[in-house]
Design a protein around this motif. Structure first.
Motif, PDB file in Angstrom:
ATOM      1  N   TYR A 151     -44.499 -93.285  10.028  1.00 21.39           N
ATOM      2  CA  TYR A 151     -44.224 -93.018   8.620  1.00 21.39           C
ATOM      3  C   TYR A 151     -44.254 -91.513   8.366  1.00 21.39           C
ATOM      4  O   TYR A 151     -45.169 -90.813   8.795  1.00 21.39           O
ATOM      5  CB  TYR A 151     -45.274 -93.691   7.724  1.00 21.39           C
ATOM      6  N   PRO A 154     -45.178 -87.544   2.519  1.00 19.02           N
ATOM      7  CA  PRO A 154     -44.474 -86.755   1.502  1.00 19.02           C
ATOM      8  C   PRO A 154     -44.942 -85.301   1.535  1.00 19.02           C
ATOM      9  O   PRO A 154     -46.103 -85.006   1.845  1.00 19.02           O
ATOM     10  CB  PRO A 154     -44.871 -87.443   0.189  1.00 19.02           C
ATOM     11  N   PRO A 314     -47.731 -97.657   3.567  1.00 20.00           N
ATOM     12  CA  PRO A 314     -47.075 -97.087   2.380  1.00 20.00           C
ATOM     13  C   PRO A 314     -47.993 -97.032   1.168  1.00 20.00           C
ATOM     14  O   PRO A 314     -47.987 -96.047   0.420  1.00 20.00           O
ATOM     15  CB  PRO A 314     -45.885 -98.027   2.162  1.00 20.00           C
ATOM     16  N   THR A 315     -48.809 -98.073   0.972  1.00 20.25           N
ATOM     17  CA  THR A 315     -49.749 -98.070  -0.152  1.00 20.25           C
ATOM     18  C   THR A 315     -50.822 -97.011   0.042  1.00 20.25           C
ATOM     19  O   THR A 315     -51.192 -96.302  -0.901  1.00 20.25           O
ATOM     20  CB  THR A 315     -50.406 -99.452  -0.312  1.00 20.25           C
ATOM     21  N   ILE A 317     -50.614 -94.214   1.726  1.00 21.55           N
ATOM     22  CA  ILE A 317     -50.007 -92.897   1.497  1.00 21.55           C
ATOM     23  C   ILE A 317     -49.843 -92.639   0.010  1.00 21.55           C
ATOM     24  O   ILE A 317     -50.126 -91.543  -0.491  1.00 21.55           O
ATOM     25  CB  ILE A 317     -48.659 -92.813   2.237  1.00 21.55           C
ATOM     26  N   ARG A 318     -49.408 -93.663  -0.730  1.00 19.92           N
ATOM     27  CA  ARG A 318     -49.232 -93.508  -2.182  1.00 19.92           C
ATOM     28  C   ARG A 318     -50.564 -93.249  -2.877  1.00 19.92           C
ATOM     29  O   ARG A 318     -50.654 -92.403  -3.774  1.00 19.92           O
ATOM     30  CB  ARG A 318     -48.560 -94.760  -2.755  1.00 19.92           C
ATOM     31  N   GLU A 321     -51.504 -89.697  -2.233  1.00 20.34           N
ATOM     32  CA  GLU A 321     -50.620 -88.797  -2.974  1.00 20.34           C
ATOM     33  C   GLU A 321     -50.996 -88.767  -4.456  1.00 20.34           C
ATOM     34  O   GLU A 321     -50.909 -87.715  -5.109  1.00 20.34           O
ATOM     35  CB  GLU A 321     -49.169 -89.231  -2.799  1.00 20.34           C
ATOM     36  N   GLN A 322     -51.435 -89.906  -4.990  1.00 25.27           N
ATOM     37  CA  GLN A 322     -51.802 -89.992  -6.400  1.00 25.27           C
ATOM     38  C   GLN A 322     -53.227 -89.514  -6.679  1.00 25.27           C
ATOM     39  O   GLN A 322     -53.660 -89.497  -7.828  1.00 25.27           O
ATOM     40  CB  GLN A 322     -51.642 -91.439  -6.889  1.00 25.27           C
TER      41      GLN A 322
END
Length: 364
Positions: A151, A154, A314-315, A317-318, A321-322
């Protein structure tokens, strides 16, 4: 263009308490493979247990263990792409210079578990840092094999935080195994780095009440930052009695065990209500003995294991990021690669650390 050296430093596991900093050739990526320069790599509780000789890693009573001698250790990592094998860039959406992570298991794709979609239970079970097929991240460079699950991170995410994607992914899976409902009272036992990830992930499920347990007051403070409604120190308060008092005497709906301590397992069986869900996440150094009658005849519990992090990267990483976790509080220690023994000792002690990180590019 970054010049890739011919040789690199790597921490190689030869047996219990026999880890050596060695010089090894830098791998060259073949078709579908990705070569990264390791930016940061974590010291996991399982790394500590493997180093200390826990039977599940090395075997006992004539049984073979899980770890293979001669393997570069490490399975929590973030790297910067320095070379791509044929087709790898297109397959993963990666380019040289990108920061990337890879799921800790590289599935074979052909066993019964892979064919049924349960790749995280792959029979060969090639996890980075334990098998020769998947050399780990305690090195200056590492290779993501052709079947790896990779993956791109970002650009808005601090690359160093990428080292926590793997632990957080495991935490998310454990929470998903709890099948948390909106009216549930959820208990997370253990607020180490992974337990804090579970608190943050459970908060996203919006349970009626989220309770965190730990013996360390500072960790309980961080659990509040991650979303816990109530924190309890079992050394100061009868946790089982308190949980029952908070639930009209019934007990919690979901109990997630993340301490690796036998006492926490027994505590959970007593604290959970009838027909509740018990999630066991921890890797234990020794065997745990409990009264299994509680699970069956007394409470008819749903007992779920939790292994790795299927579909959660993916979750994770999100969430990073948040800014849903206090990462500067969680990444407590950063050391150069040559201080890996010191890192293991700090992580093993645990009293002053959450996540210990090795940075191969960091000067000693």
């Amino acid at each position: 263009m970054t010049t890739i050296p011919e040789e690199m430093r790597a921490v190689v596991c030869h047996g219990p308490e026999d880890y050596r900093l060695e010089t090894r050739p830098v791998p060259k990526p073949g078709p579908g493979e990705v070569l990264v320069r390791v930016v940061a790599t974590g010291v996991c509780a399982s790394d500590v247990k493997c180093f200390s000789g826990a039977p599940m890693f090395w075997g006992d009573e004539g049984r073979s263990g899980y770890c293979e001698s001669g393997v570069t250790a490490g399975h929590e990592f973030v790297g910067q792409v320095v070379a791509l094998g044929e087709g790898a860039g297109e397959k993963y959406g990666l380019a040289v210079g990108d920061h990337a992570v890879s799921e800790q298991i590289v599935p074979c794709g052909t066993c019964r578990y892979c064919r049924s979609g349960h790749y995280w239970m792959c029979q060969p079970h090639d996890i980075y840092g334990f098998h020769h097929a998947t050399q780990g991240s305690w090195a200056e460079y590492m290779l993501f094999p052709a079947k790896a699950l990779n993956y791109k991170l970002p650009e808005t995410l601090n690359p160093r935080y990428g080292v926590f994607v793997e632990p957080l992914g495991c935490s998310i899976h454990a929470v998903e195994r709890g099948n948390i409902g909106l009216s549930d009272v959820v208990v997370i036992s253990g607020c180490g780095a992974l337990g804090l990830g579970m608190v943050a992930a459970a908060r996203m499920k919006s349970p009626a009440r989220l309770i965190a347990l730990d013996l360390n007051p500072h960790r309980l403070e961080l659990a509040r930052k991650c979303g816990a409604d109530i924190v309890i120190n079992p050394a100061e308060t009868d946790a089982v009695a308190e949980i029952r008092a908070l639930t009209d005497g019934y007990g919690c709906d979901v109990y997630i065990e993340a301490t690796g301590a036998a006492k926490s397992v027994e505590q959970g069986l007593l604290a959970i209500r009838k027909l509740g869900t018990f999630v066991e996440f921890s890797v234990f150094r020794e065997k745990v003995t409990v009264d299994w009658t509680i699970i069956g005849d007394s409470k008819e519990l749903n007992l779920h294991g939790s292994h790795l992090s299927p579909g959660t990267y993916p979750t994770a990483i999100r969430m990073l990021e948040q800014g849903l976790l206090p990462m500067e509080d969680i990444l407590t220690h950063t050391l150069p690669l040559e201080d890996f023994r010191k890192g293991i000792a700090i992580a093993a002690d645990g009293s002053q650390s959450l996540k210990v990180v090795l940075e191969p590019g960091r000067a000693g």
